[in-house]
Design an enzyme around this catalytic site. Structure first.
Site: not given
Length: 726
Positions: A92-93
């Site tokens: 996600e990051d």
């Protein structure tokens, strides 16, 4: 642990390395050295990709997933689950991909991390829709692997512990989501320790002042209670030993959110809540639990109607315990829970008992719920509906009833015969027509009570009734009814709509087949519908009156909204009210605004077909409209205001005024200053001090009227003001 992993034990190294060492130490208690090394390797991978990222607190970002993994290690999560926890934010990051994770750590870890990751492509979605989409994705992944939700709960728990640097608005938003979804989810899965901490942290973030006041009161009361608690505990312990039972007796303290909700819901004072003492008795066996119950009932008098046997009838989340309330010393009420050590472990750990106790019963229970969840997901029309259904499921409380053959069926409190029918089987629910409770006939909307014997009567011709949605309590019943209605309602609505339209056209010596393609296309364009089936469906569902559709299909020339003279014949009509008003399917009809409630743009409205007057528009909550809707259910239709509505509309306000010279002049001056005209003033009541007046004025819309009322409310001569309607 290998040499590479042991280097993290050096105390002078950075925080992230110290946390990695703590994780490895916790994992080494129950995992193989090679598995611990894999966890450390996952830490190195995550640290590399999260390098340069920091939390609001200023800590390196990798500290967060490490802390999540430490929470899970305390629950004896397996090594793949711990690796997924350490890596849960990399997809996600960071630039890391699912394929990279699969190559480095295997498909199992990659799938777990992907299941926890939020969806990123949510263009055009509102925040609520985006949240619903992400929750739906998480639950679909959870159905495949329970570890997904364990990682997500631990992730949320650590985030709640470390919200100090966030803005108050963001803290409240996260806290509300935690209390609405994650804490109930932990409760549904039986993870009591996580639930309690999430609830208290959420309570503190959402209502900080209430939390502080209650926390201080509890701390103060705790000092006064110690002596009483010690005496009661000693008396129970002594009596159990005299009976040959070797049990552990614990004092139990209610957590703050539970105290707050009890005070709020039951309107209790703090003193009323604190006067309830709570104890837990841990036994070696089920037999000892029931024997201990007899001992405490002989020691203190039980309160009638306050005994619950969750051992024989476990809660939906697998919780088992005996609950009883006793009248203790000085007539102080005492709540006592009695359960075995294994039941206590399951009550605290829930699905984590998969790893702690290898409980087959626990696994079967959770997977049964997940199968139901999957069915709910399939039947849900969209993610918002799924999230609404999920919240209903998470907050349910149970009632127990029996089938005619004596099988126990567990349902949420407030369930009806319809819920029971769907609990037995979806087909039974879809074809149920009536029921019997304790061998007596009962309507399908009857709410069930504990201990009743329930029987369902079915017929092959029966179909779900949309009204069932107003009385069902279970998510399974609600989603199944909606799904069934979606499946067959469309075609049935089309068939019904065709029949109604043909009947109406027949009264004008026409049939639908005679309508030219151009005329039909023109009508569909006016109605903003894609095809004939959509129009027929709208008629069948009652959204359009067949009379109006037939008139549109048969008329010549451009649609009209009624001549000025025709408008004046309408009920409370206004010459500016009609061009901006869109009434779906009313082209060519006279439209008027009801005098009783005087609707204006911005009001929720409803229309009624009134022979001789055309469509009369009322406010949706108008009393006259409500009564008319009850009497003539087929004569109403949906209406809406145009977004560009402009003009002057009559509205009536009720004022209680100080009865003195100049009062009306002051009111009239304010109304004029706000750009309104006064059409009528009438006085209905007057005494030496006050008068009650009704003023009819013209406004542009609901916002304009609100501004006028706000300015009038500021006048010293205005004692009370409200909008007048029946």
């Amino acid at each position: 642990m290998t040499e590479a992993a042991s280097t993290a034990l050096q105390i002078e190294e950075p925080l992230e390395d110290r946390l990695a060492a703590q994780l490895c130490e916790a994992a080494a208690v129950y995992l193989e050295p090679k598995q611990v090394d894999d966890i450390y390797r996952a830490y190195q991978f995550g640290a590399q990709y999260h390098q340069g990222q920091y939390r609001v607190s200023g800590e390196p970002y990798i500290c967060h997933p490490l802390s999540v993994a430490i929470i899970l290690a305390g629950m004896r999560m397996d090594h793949n689950g711990l690796m997924a926890a350490v890596l849960h934010d990399v997809i996600e990051d960071t630039p890391a991909t699912k394929e990279q994770l699969a190559e480095e750590f295997g498909n199992e870890v990659a799938e777990l991390v992907d299941g926890v990751s939020k969806l990123t492509q949510l263009d055009g979605k509102t925040k609520a829709e985006a949240q619903a989409e992400n929750v739906r994705k998480m639950f679909l992944a959870m159905v495949k692997d329970l570890r997904v939700i364990m990682v997500k709960l631990a992730d949320r728990l650590h985030n709640m512990r470390t919200m100090g640097g966030m803005s108050p608005e963001r803290r409240r938003r996260i806290a509300r989501e935690t209390l609405e979804i994650y804490a109930p989810l932990a409760n549904r899965l039986g993870i009591n320790q996580v639930r309690l901490e999430l609830e208290d942290l959420g309570f503190a973030a959402l209502y900080p002042l209430r939390y502080k006041v209650l926390d201080q009161a509890v701390r103060k009361a705790r000092g006064h209670r110690k002596e009483v608690v010690a005496k009661i505990r000693a008396a129970i312990d002594t009596r159990l030993q005299e009976s040959g039972l070797h049990c552990e007796v614990l004092g139990r303290e209610k957590h703050l959110l539970s105290l707050y909700e009890k005070m709020r819901d039951k309107h209790l004072t703090m003193q009323d809540v604190f006067d309830v003492y709570a104890f837990r008795i841990i036994t070696d066996s089920v037999d000892d639990s029931y024997r201990a119950l007899g001992v405490v009932h002989n020691l203190y008098k039980p309160v009638p109607g306050r005994f619950k046997d969750y051992i024989a009838l476990p809660k939906a989340n697998g919780y088992q315990s005996l609950h009883t309330v006793l009248a203790g010393p000085f007539d102080l009420p005492m709540e006592i829970q009695i359960r075995t050590r294994e039941m206590h472990g399951v009550a605290e750990s829930g699905i984590a008992a998969h790893w702690l106790y290898k409980s087959e019963h626990e696994q079967a229970r959770v997977h049964e719920w997940l199968r139901e969840l999957l069915e709910i997901q399939k039947n849900a029309g969209d993610s918002m509906e799924f999230l609404d259904n999920l919240k209903v499921d998470l907050f349910q409380k149970e009632v127990f009833v029996f089938t005619p053959k004596g099988k126990i069926v567990k349902l949420p409190r407030g369930s009806t015969l319809v819920d029971f029918a769907y609990a037995v089987h979806t087909d039974v629910g879809n074809h149920c027509t009536a029921g019997r409770i304790d061998r007596r006939p009962a309507p399908l909307q009857t709410v069930l009570q504990n201990g009743q014997t329930v029987e369902i009567i079915t017929s092959t011709w029966a179909r779900p009734n949309p009204q069932w949605l107003n009385c069902v309590a279970t998510v399974k019943a609600r989603s199944a009814v909606r799904s069934s209605l979606r499946d067959f309602q469309q075609q049935e609505a089309i068939d019904l709509g065709r029949h109604l339209l043909e009947k109406e056209l027949g009264s004008h010596d026409a049939v639908l087949a005679d309508i030219s393609a151009d005329k039909l296309a023109e009508a569909l364009k006016v109605f903003h519908l894609p095809n004939l089936d959509a129009l027929l469906e709208d008629i069948g569902l009652g959204n359009r009156l067949p009379l109006l559709v037939a008139q549109r299909l048969l008329q010549d020339g451009a649609p009209r909204a009624g001549t000025p003279n025709e408008r004046e014949r309408g009920e409370g009509s206004s010459r500016a009210a009609y061009s901006p008003l869109i009434i779906r399917g009313t082209e060519g009809m006279v439209v008027s605004l009801a005098r009783c409630c005087r609707p204006i743009p911005g009001d929720a409205i409803i229309g009624f077909f009134n022979p001789g007057k055309g469509i009369v528009v009322h406010q949706l909550d108008c009393n006259n409209a409500t009564e008319f809707r009850k009497k003539k259910q087929t004569s109403w239709l949906e209406v809406e205001w145009d977004k560009q509505a402009a003009g002057e509309f009559a509205a009536e306000i009720r004022l209680e005024l100080v009865n003195k010279r100049g009062t009306l002049a002051e009111v009239a001056s304010t109304i004029s200053r706000m750009g309104c005209n006064i059409e009528n003033v009438s006085m209905v009541n007057q005494d030496a001090q006050t008068s009650t007046d009704f003023i009819t004025l013209t406004v542009k819309d609901r916002v304009h009227l609100a501004g006028v009322m706000r300015e009038l409310r500021k006048l010293p001569v205005v004692l009370k003001i409200s909008r007048a309607k029946t």
